[in-house]
Write a protein that holds these residues in place. Sequence first.
Motif, PDB file in Angstrom:
ATOM      1  N   GLY A   1       5.971   2.689   1.188  1.00  0.00           N
ATOM      2  CA  GLY A   1       5.244   1.418   0.769  1.00  0.00           C
ATOM      3  C   GLY A   1       5.128   0.778   2.142  1.00  0.00           C
ATOM      4  O   GLY A   1       6.162   0.422   2.720  1.00  0.00           O
ATOM      5  N   GLU A   2       3.855   0.298   2.413  1.00  0.00           N
ATOM      6  CA  GLU A   2       3.531  -0.329   3.506  1.00  0.00           C
ATOM      7  C   GLU A   2       3.006  -1.948   3.439  1.00  0.00           C
ATOM      8  O   GLU A   2       2.253  -1.895   2.474  1.00  0.00           O
TER       9      GLU A   2
ATOM     10  N   ASP B   1       1.096  -4.368   6.015  1.00  0.00           N
ATOM     11  CA  ASP B   1       0.706  -4.718   7.283  1.00  0.00           C
ATOM     12  C   ASP B   1       1.117  -3.642   8.376  1.00  0.00           C
ATOM     13  O   ASP B   1       1.518  -3.920   9.593  1.00  0.00           O
ATOM     14  N   GLY B   2       1.249  -2.499   8.165  1.00  0.00           N
ATOM     15  CA  GLY B   2       1.447  -1.351   8.821  1.00  0.00           C
ATOM     16  C   GLY B   2       2.997  -1.378   8.952  1.00  0.00           C
ATOM     17  O   GLY B   2       3.564  -0.335   9.833  1.00  0.00           O
ATOM     18  N   GLN B   3       3.864  -1.893   8.459  1.00  0.00           N
ATOM     19  CA  GLN B   3       5.115  -1.734   8.496  1.00  0.00           C
ATOM     20  C   GLN B   3       6.029  -1.134   7.080  1.00  0.00           C
ATOM     21  O   GLN B   3       5.304  -1.508   5.957  1.00  0.00           O
ATOM     22  N   THR B   4       6.717  -0.009   7.441  1.00  0.00           N
ATOM     23  CA  THR B   4       7.448   0.430   6.355  1.00  0.00           C
ATOM     24  C   THR B   4       8.412  -0.246   5.885  1.00  0.00           C
ATOM     25  O   THR B   4       9.478  -0.824   6.309  1.00  0.00           O
ATOM     26  N   VAL B   5       8.230  -0.998   4.477  1.00  0.00           N
ATOM     27  CA  VAL B   5       9.158  -1.809   3.873  1.00  0.00           C
ATOM     28  C   VAL B   5       9.715  -1.075   2.683  1.00  0.00           C
ATOM     29  O   VAL B   5      10.626  -1.686   2.065  1.00  0.00           O
ATOM     30  N   ALA B   6       9.225   0.002   2.223  1.00  0.00           N
ATOM     31  CA  ALA B   6       9.747   0.492   1.042  1.00  0.00           C
ATOM     32  C   ALA B   6       9.577   2.206   1.142  1.00  0.00           C
ATOM     33  O   ALA B   6       8.589   2.569   1.716  1.00  0.00           O
ATOM     34  N   TYR B   7      10.717   2.974   0.260  1.00  0.00           N
ATOM     35  CA  TYR B   7      10.266   4.243   0.476  1.00  0.00           C
ATOM     36  C   TYR B   7      11.093   4.818  -0.635  1.00  0.00           C
ATOM     37  O   TYR B   7      12.093   4.398  -1.073  1.00  0.00           O
ATOM     38  N   CYS B   8      10.852   6.219  -0.961  1.00  0.00           N
ATOM     39  CA  CYS B   8      11.541   7.157  -1.684  1.00  0.00           C
ATOM     40  C   CYS B   8      11.216   8.331  -1.484  1.00  0.00           C
ATOM     41  O   CYS B   8       9.888   8.617  -0.815  1.00  0.00           O
ATOM     42  N   ARG B   9      12.035   9.521  -1.724  1.00  0.00           N
ATOM     43  CA  ARG B   9      11.367  10.953  -1.881  1.00  0.00           C
ATOM     44  C   ARG B   9      11.351  11.546  -3.286  1.00  0.00           C
ATOM     45  O   ARG B   9      12.401  11.173  -4.010  1.00  0.00           O
ATOM     46  N   LEU B  10      10.513  12.455  -3.495  1.00  0.00           N
ATOM     47  CA  LEU B  10      10.572  13.196  -4.770  1.00  0.00           C
ATOM     48  C   LEU B  10      10.882  14.643  -4.814  1.00  0.00           C
ATOM     49  O   LEU B  10      10.082  15.124  -3.734  1.00  0.00           O
ATOM     50  N   PHE B  11      11.226  15.109  -5.641  1.00  0.00           N
ATOM     51  CA  PHE B  11      11.410  16.599  -5.748  1.00  0.00           C
ATOM     52  C   PHE B  11      10.989  17.069  -7.083  1.00  0.00           C
ATOM     53  O   PHE B  11      11.438  16.498  -8.169  1.00  0.00           O
ATOM     54  N   LYS B  12      10.274  18.445  -6.881  1.00  0.00           N
ATOM     55  CA  LYS B  12      10.053  18.983  -8.201  1.00  0.00           C
ATOM     56  C   LYS B  12      11.151  19.442  -8.976  1.00  0.00           C
ATOM     57  O   LYS B  12      12.341  19.827  -8.119  1.00  0.00           O
ATOM     58  N   SER B  13      10.980  19.837 -10.134  1.00  0.00           N
ATOM     59  CA  SER B  13      12.384  20.584 -10.977  1.00  0.00           C
ATOM     60  C   SER B  13      12.837  21.666 -10.164  1.00  0.00           C
ATOM     61  O   SER B  13      12.051  22.421  -9.615  1.00  0.00           O
ATOM     62  N   GLY B  14      13.940  22.039 -10.055  1.00  0.00           N
ATOM     63  CA  GLY B  14      14.616  22.905  -9.439  1.00  0.00           C
ATOM     64  C   GLY B  14      14.939  22.777  -7.945  1.00  0.00           C
ATOM     65  O   GLY B  14      15.718  23.470  -7.329  1.00  0.00           O
ATOM     66  N   ASP B  15      14.229  21.769  -7.208  1.00  0.00           N
ATOM     67  CA  ASP B  15      14.128  21.682  -5.642  1.00  0.00           C
ATOM     68  C   ASP B  15      15.699  20.827  -5.364  1.00  0.00           C
ATOM     69  O   ASP B  15      16.258  20.876  -4.377  1.00  0.00           O
TER      70      ASP B  15
ATOM     71  N   ILE C   1       0.846  -1.004   0.009  1.00  0.00           N
ATOM     72  CA  ILE C   1      -0.019  -0.108   0.158  1.00  0.00           C
ATOM     73  C   ILE C   1       1.027   1.224  -0.162  1.00  0.00           C
ATOM     74  O   ILE C   1       1.633   1.226   0.779  1.00  0.00           O
ATOM     75  N   PHE C   2       0.775   2.050  -1.211  1.00  0.00           N
ATOM     76  CA  PHE C   2       1.698   3.398  -1.026  1.00  0.00           C
ATOM     77  C   PHE C   2       0.923   4.589  -0.420  1.00  0.00           C
ATOM     78  O   PHE C   2      -0.314   4.726  -0.892  1.00  0.00           O
ATOM     79  N   LYS C   3       1.509   5.476   0.319  1.00  0.00           N
ATOM     80  CA  LYS C   3       1.168   6.455   0.670  1.00  0.00           C
ATOM     81  C   LYS C   3       2.068   7.620   0.191  1.00  0.00           C
ATOM     82  O   LYS C   3       3.320   7.475   0.216  1.00  0.00           O
ATOM     83  N   ILE C   4       1.526   8.697  -0.411  1.00  0.00           N
ATOM     84  CA  ILE C   4       2.461   9.888  -0.871  1.00  0.00           C
ATOM     85  C   ILE C   4       1.998  11.086  -0.223  1.00  0.00           C
ATOM     86  O   ILE C   4       0.942  11.564  -0.078  1.00  0.00           O
ATOM     87  N   LYS C   5       2.802  11.546   0.672  1.00  0.00           N
ATOM     88  CA  LYS C   5       2.568  12.690   1.354  1.00  0.00           C
ATOM     89  C   LYS C   5       3.788  13.689   1.568  1.00  0.00           C
ATOM     90  O   LYS C   5       4.969  13.421   1.457  1.00  0.00           O
ATOM     91  N   PRO C   6       3.291  15.116   1.478  1.00  0.00           N
ATOM     92  CA  PRO C   6       4.538  16.117   1.888  1.00  0.00           C
ATOM     93  C   PRO C   6       4.872  15.963   3.406  1.00  0.00           C
ATOM     94  O   PRO C   6       4.309  15.336   4.207  1.00  0.00           O
ATOM     95  N   PHE C   7       5.991  16.620   3.582  1.00  0.00           N
ATOM     96  CA  PHE C   7       6.685  16.627   4.807  1.00  0.00           C
ATOM     97  C   PHE C   7       5.586  16.872   6.074  1.00  0.00           C
ATOM     98  O   PHE C   7       5.538  16.186   7.072  1.00  0.00           O
TER      99      PHE C   7
END
Length: 147
Positions: free
Chosen positions: A52-53, A55-69, A4-10
Amino acid sequence: MPLIFKIKPFEALSLPELYLVLQLRSEVFVVEQNCVYQDIDGKDEKALHVIGELDGQTVAYCRLFKSGDYFDQASIGRVIVKETFRDKRWGHDLIREAIESIRVNYGESQITISAQLYLKKFYESHGFKQTSEEYLEDGIPHIEMKK
């Protein structure tokens, strides 16, 4: 069972989510890769966080930036799948989710990454092409790649 993927700002990350993300990043990038470096780099506040979760466990992750950041183009960084789950090939799901999230959230399709050299074929399978010579980042061979 799919991730299950969650996408969130900081600002939208809960304290437990942030703790689990930082714990996973430290587990992989500092301990597993035996690399002492400043993971908490002041860039998380600008990023969208893909978690990426299972059963409530964080098993995958990445962070994204818009152009210029981070780069001139949008970018993906801190790409991780917990070691005990790498046989599931969830890294592919994570990258597909990241590319789609950049398109949806930033309206961008051009992406630049700083990839660990050993993952070149993995990123090529998602349409990235090498655009630099090999260089060392925190003592680990990397290449710039673009999509």
